[in-house]
Motif scaffolding. Structure first.
Motif, PDB file in Angstrom:
ATOM      1  N   VAL A   5       0.857  -1.361   0.039  1.00 31.12           N
ATOM      2  CA  VAL A   5       0.106   0.017  -0.052  1.00 31.12           C
ATOM      3  C   VAL A   5       0.949   1.322  -0.214  1.00 31.12           C
ATOM      4  O   VAL A   5       0.293   2.296  -0.193  1.00 31.12           O
ATOM      5  CB  VAL A   5      -0.986  -0.014   1.181  1.00 31.12           C
ATOM      6  CG1 VAL A   5      -2.140  -0.962   1.168  1.00 31.12           C
ATOM      7  CG2 VAL A   5      -0.347   0.003   2.636  1.00 31.12           C
ATOM      8  N   THR A  88      -5.445   0.981  -0.183  1.00 33.60           N
ATOM      9  CA  THR A  88      -5.366   0.924  -1.626  1.00 33.60           C
ATOM     10  C   THR A  88      -6.434   0.022  -2.249  1.00 33.60           C
ATOM     11  O   THR A  88      -6.704  -1.009  -2.072  1.00 33.60           O
ATOM     12  CB  THR A  88      -4.001   0.385  -1.938  1.00 33.60           C
ATOM     13  OG1 THR A  88      -2.870   1.372  -1.382  1.00 33.60           O
ATOM     14  CG2 THR A  88      -3.590   0.300  -3.599  1.00 33.60           C
ATOM     15  N   LEU A  93      -3.564  -2.316  -5.706  1.00 33.55           N
ATOM     16  CA  LEU A  93      -2.923  -3.551  -5.145  1.00 33.55           C
ATOM     17  C   LEU A  93      -2.530  -4.463  -5.626  1.00 33.55           C
ATOM     18  O   LEU A  93      -1.460  -5.140  -5.629  1.00 33.55           O
ATOM     19  CB  LEU A  93      -3.764  -3.677  -3.739  1.00 33.55           C
ATOM     20  CG  LEU A  93      -2.891  -4.387  -2.425  1.00 33.55           C
ATOM     21  CD1 LEU A  93      -1.726  -3.554  -1.981  1.00 33.55           C
ATOM     22  CD2 LEU A  93      -4.207  -4.615  -1.473  1.00 33.55           C
ATOM     23  N   ARG A  96       0.514  -4.336  -7.719  1.00 35.05           N
ATOM     24  CA  ARG A  96       1.719  -3.976  -7.046  1.00 35.05           C
ATOM     25  C   ARG A  96       2.170  -5.398  -6.298  1.00 35.05           C
ATOM     26  O   ARG A  96       3.330  -5.669  -6.337  1.00 35.05           O
ATOM     27  CB  ARG A  96       1.449  -3.211  -5.773  1.00 35.05           C
ATOM     28  CG  ARG A  96       1.177  -1.504  -6.396  1.00 35.05           C
ATOM     29  CD  ARG A  96       0.908  -0.681  -5.151  1.00 35.05           C
ATOM     30  NE  ARG A  96       0.489   0.771  -5.566  1.00 35.05           N
ATOM     31  CZ  ARG A  96      -0.362   1.300  -4.749  1.00 35.05           C
ATOM     32  NH1 ARG A  96      -0.146   1.290  -3.323  1.00 35.05           N
ATOM     33  NH2 ARG A  96      -0.636   2.542  -5.174  1.00 35.05           N
ATOM     34  N   GLU A 114      -7.147  -6.516   2.570  1.00 36.67           N
ATOM     35  CA  GLU A 114      -7.598  -5.086   2.163  1.00 36.67           C
ATOM     36  C   GLU A 114      -9.034  -4.839   2.111  1.00 36.67           C
ATOM     37  O   GLU A 114      -9.459  -3.909   2.444  1.00 36.67           O
ATOM     38  CB  GLU A 114      -6.874  -4.577   0.705  1.00 36.67           C
ATOM     39  CG  GLU A 114      -6.894  -3.274   0.726  1.00 36.67           C
ATOM     40  CD  GLU A 114      -6.254  -2.283   1.529  1.00 36.67           C
ATOM     41  OE1 GLU A 114      -6.426  -1.120   1.471  1.00 36.67           O
ATOM     42  OE2 GLU A 114      -5.616  -2.720   2.495  1.00 36.67           O
ATOM     43  N   SER A 137      -4.046   5.663  -0.652  1.00 34.24           N
ATOM     44  CA  SER A 137      -2.699   5.339  -0.964  1.00 34.24           C
ATOM     45  C   SER A 137      -2.732   4.668  -2.454  1.00 34.24           C
ATOM     46  O   SER A 137      -2.045   3.653  -2.491  1.00 34.24           O
ATOM     47  CB  SER A 137      -1.848   4.869  -0.078  1.00 34.24           C
ATOM     48  OG  SER A 137      -0.493   4.702  -0.555  1.00 34.24           O
ATOM     49  N   ASN A 138      -3.355   5.450  -3.364  1.00 32.83           N
ATOM     50  CA  ASN A 138      -3.467   4.904  -4.803  1.00 32.83           C
ATOM     51  C   ASN A 138      -2.393   5.413  -5.842  1.00 32.83           C
ATOM     52  O   ASN A 138      -1.977   4.632  -6.816  1.00 32.83           O
ATOM     53  CB  ASN A 138      -4.841   5.149  -5.210  1.00 32.83           C
ATOM     54  CG  ASN A 138      -5.920   4.213  -4.435  1.00 32.83           C
ATOM     55  OD1 ASN A 138      -5.758   2.896  -4.150  1.00 32.83           O
ATOM     56  ND2 ASN A 138      -6.706   5.094  -3.956  1.00 32.83           N
ATOM     57  N   ASP A 142      -1.863  11.127  -4.078  1.00 30.93           N
ATOM     58  CA  ASP A 142      -2.334  10.759  -2.664  1.00 30.93           C
ATOM     59  C   ASP A 142      -1.212  10.519  -1.868  1.00 30.93           C
ATOM     60  O   ASP A 142      -1.246  11.207  -0.569  1.00 30.93           O
ATOM     61  CB  ASP A 142      -2.704   9.393  -2.879  1.00 30.93           C
ATOM     62  CG  ASP A 142      -4.169   8.956  -3.409  1.00 30.93           C
ATOM     63  OD1 ASP A 142      -5.126  10.146  -3.430  1.00 30.93           O
ATOM     64  OD2 ASP A 142      -4.526   7.885  -3.690  1.00 30.93           O
TER      65      ASP A 142
END
Length: 162
Positions: A5, A88, A93, A96, A114, A137-138, A142
């Motif tokens: 995140v 996120t 996510l 990532r 999440e 938190s994208n 952000d």
């Protein structure tokens, strides 16, 4: 927050901007071998939480520390004035975590974590609800907004407590 995140990116930059020290609990555990076994299912070591707390106690009592870890329920409540849980969206996510090599159960369980706000719930149960804050938190925007917001909070806290 869930792995991926942006905790480390935010934590390091925040510590740098605010003149605070930064502790990544995962890195500290690796360096000090603060483990009590290995989880075959998730292919990762199992943190020895008591040893981590012992290792951090002196540093935390001095104050001015940004602590970066996905969980928080084993840290003493007295250590923190504020707790931020980064959140996120799943599409970000997923990408990532995949890029980190997460697959199968490990990938799915972190996405589920999440979706169900597991780490936010843990934080709310571990600390006074009014000190726990969720931050999106994208995107890089952000991140900047979160840094600005936390810096404002730090400045206000310093005024109120010094």
């Amino acid at each position: 927050g869930t792995p991926g995140v942006g905790k480390t990116t935010l934590g390091k930059e925040l510590a740098s901007r605010a003149g605070l020290s930064y502790v990544n609990v995962g890195d500290m555990a690796k360096e000090g071998e603060l483990y009590e076994g290995f989880d075959e299912e998730y292919d990762c070591p199992i943190l020895d939480e008591d040893r981590v707390v012992d290792e951090l106690e002196d540093r935390m009592s001095e104050g001015g520390v940004v602590v970066d870890y996905h969980g928080c329920d084993f840290f003493p409540e007295r250590w923190f004035h504020i707790v931020f849980v980064l959140r996120t969206e799943n599409s970000f996510l997923y990408d990532r975590l995949q890029s980190r090599g997460y697959t199968g159960k490990k990938l799915e369980d972190n996405i589920q974590c999440e979706i169900f706000q597991t780490l936010y719930e843990e934080a709310v149960l571990s600390y006074k609800k009014e000190i726990v804050h969720q931050l999106p938190s994208n995107t890089p925007e952000d991140l900047e907004r979160n840094l600005d917001q936390i810096m404002q909070w730090i400045e206000q806290w310093m005024k109120d407590n010094n």
